[in-house]
Design an enzyme around this catalytic site. Structure first.
Site, short mmCIF file in Angstrom:
data_model
loop_
_atom_site.label_atom_id
_atom_site.label_comp_id
_atom_site.label_asym_id
_atom_site.label_seq_id
_atom_site.Cartn_x
_atom_site.Cartn_y
_atom_site.Cartn_z
N SER A 18 -9.42 26.14 23.32
CA SER A 18 -8.06 26.05 23.60
C SER A 18 -7.46 27.26 24.46
O SER A 18 -8.03 28.31 24.31
CB SER A 18 -7.42 25.60 22.27
OG SER A 18 -6.12 25.99 22.38
N TYR A 44 -2.05 24.38 28.60
CA TYR A 44 -0.67 23.79 28.79
C TYR A 44 -0.29 24.16 30.01
O TYR A 44 -0.73 24.94 30.72
CB TYR A 44 0.10 24.34 27.53
CG TYR A 44 -0.51 24.14 26.08
CD1 TYR A 44 -0.19 22.85 25.61
CD2 TYR A 44 -1.26 25.18 25.29
CE1 TYR A 44 -0.76 22.68 24.26
CE2 TYR A 44 -1.75 24.87 24.17
CZ TYR A 44 -1.27 23.63 23.46
OH TYR A 44 -1.73 23.47 22.28
N HIS A 62 -1.89 13.99 18.66
CA HIS A 62 -2.06 15.21 18.25
C HIS A 62 -2.12 15.28 16.68
O HIS A 62 -1.79 16.27 16.23
CB HIS A 62 -0.76 16.12 18.49
CG HIS A 62 -1.08 17.44 19.21
ND1 HIS A 62 -1.38 17.66 20.62
CD2 HIS A 62 -1.37 18.43 18.32
CE1 HIS A 62 -1.53 19.04 20.44
NE2 HIS A 62 -1.32 19.47 19.54
N THR A 115 -3.14 19.20 28.03
CA THR A 115 -2.43 18.40 26.91
C THR A 115 -1.13 18.39 27.36
O THR A 115 -0.30 19.11 27.76
CB THR A 115 -2.45 19.35 25.58
OG1 THR A 115 -3.51 19.60 25.16
CG2 THR A 115 -1.46 18.94 24.62
N LYS A 151 -4.82 14.84 27.95
CA LYS A 151 -5.15 14.46 26.23
C LYS A 151 -3.60 14.15 25.90
O LYS A 151 -2.65 15.22 25.97
CB LYS A 151 -5.61 15.96 25.61
CG LYS A 151 -5.81 15.57 24.19
CD LYS A 151 -6.40 16.78 23.50
CE LYS A 151 -6.54 16.73 22.11
NZ LYS A 151 -5.19 16.86 21.34
#
Length: 381
Positions: A109, A132, A278, A158, A254
């Site tokens: 991440s 992000y 999520h 995401t 995602k």
């Protein structure tokens, strides 16, 4: 409770609850608002029945799949999750090693606590980088370039987190961003001193993917600034299309949940989508990924790799998702609780149990390969 006494998701969750201070446990376990979506993510599987075929001569079982150009030895992968070394000092190192052992994919991440480069050194197997969308377009390109240089082949953007969900458990304990524990929260850390001792004896907590972009000297406040000042809530399809072209490789979104969005993902050149809410941590009351799976696979399943996550706790859950056309299934809390409870050994035991459950389930279904799982094997209540 000992690791050898853990046989399923609930055992791992119980063991993690015994070992973690409650603010950290509830950060993993909690979700948004009334946590309705969180609960539905798992109960959605209960409305679906498996219909096995017998006398099919199933000997060896091949549970391998290929998603976004990556071959996985089993049809589940470890979804990228944030702050893992906060749960156990091994963090992503444990997950990367365990995933490599079982021949499956794991994700790092943007809020990971181990660098992309180190994770790549630990495992040269399938890996994704989850990130992000930032207001600074140059920063987006820089992060993609870093991932490319590290040898990551799949980017996972995401798209359901332009603002944080209302996670009231965290607010009650003060385990929120910014990090301001209240008296009740601090008391919970005091009665579980082993976590604090373990945390203090290992290297300082870091967020390596962000160190060049956020002043990490400000601690949790820096994470708060990251979400409130650096992420771009005005992200559009045109913005993402530009990133897909710039990456020029396997690119996954995602957080897609509608047929319309799935079709747009195909149009802009994405090679994969993950149906996800999520883990119920964003929009409470939203539909579950499993419930959306069939109509999205029917719409775009022949054009793009469709995956899903959320609420998966059993091998039979995986079989149901695969039967509806999912190419693979993401695991989140399923490996985070054993990570928190016992580090790498916990993650490995969880993946081993999942592997055994999937293999056993496929044999009982009369299927020797994942491709033999179809909608004909399912009935809905």
């Amino acid at each position: 409770m000992r690791l050898k006494q853990c046989y399923n998701f609930h055992d791992f969750r119980r063991m993690a609850k015994q070992r973690l201070p409650s603010p950290i446990f509830n950060y993993i376990d909690g979700a948004a608002d009334d946590e309705v979506t969180y609960r539905r993510n798992t109960t959605a599987f209960e409305r679906c029945d498996l219909v096995p075929n017998v006398l099919r001569g199933v000997g060896d079982v091949d549970m391998s799949v290929t998603i976004m150009g990556q071959r996985l030895a089993m049809p589940v992968y470890c979804s990228p999750t944030a702050l893992q070394r906060l749960f156990h000092h091994q963090g992503e190192r444990a997950v990367a090693t365990a995933a490599a052992k079982y021949g499956t994919m794991f994700g790092v991440s943007s809020l990971g606590t181990v660098s992309l480069e180190e994770a790549r050194r630990i495992s040269d197997g399938p890996q994704v980088y989850q990130f992000y969308f930032h207001k600074d377009r140059g920063l987006n390109r820089e992060m993609m370039a870093r991932a490319k240089q590290a040898g990551v082949e799949v980017m996972m953007l995401t798209v359901d987190s332009i603002t944080g969900g209302n996670r009231e458990r965290d607010r009650r304990t003060g385990f929120a961003i910014p990090f301001r524990l209240n008296l009740a929260g601090m008391t919970q850390f005091a009665i579980k001193p082993s976590w604090a001792i373990n945390y203090a004896l290992h290297e300082p907590f870091r967020l390596p993917q962000l160190e060049n972009h956020v002043d990490m000297g400000r601690g949790a406040m820096s994470i708060s600034r990251y979400f409130t000042e650096m992420l771009d809530p005005s992200m559009s399809w045109d913005d993402v299309a530009e990133m897909v072209q710039h990456w020029d490789g396997q690119f996954c979104l995602k957080g897609v949940m509608s047929v319309e969005d799935a079709k747009r993902a195909v149009e802009i050149g994405c090679t994969g989508i993950v149906l996800s809410n999520h883990g119920g941590r964003q929009l409470d009351g939203s539909r579950t990924a499993f419930d959306q799976l069939d109509e999205i696979v029917q719409a775009v399943g022949d054009k793009i790799d469709v995956m899903m996550d959320g609420g998966v706790q059993r091998g039979t859950h995986v079989l149901k998702a695969l039967s509806l056309g999912a190419k693979a299934v993401g695991l989140g809390r399923y490996y985070l609780f054993p990570l928190a409870a016992s580090g790498q050994a916990g993650v490995e035991r969880a993946l081993e149990l999942m592997r055994i459950e999937i293999e056993r389930g496929m044999k009982l279904m009369g299927c020797s390969s994942v491709g033999e799982l179809t909608k004909e094997n399912l009935r809905f209540r």
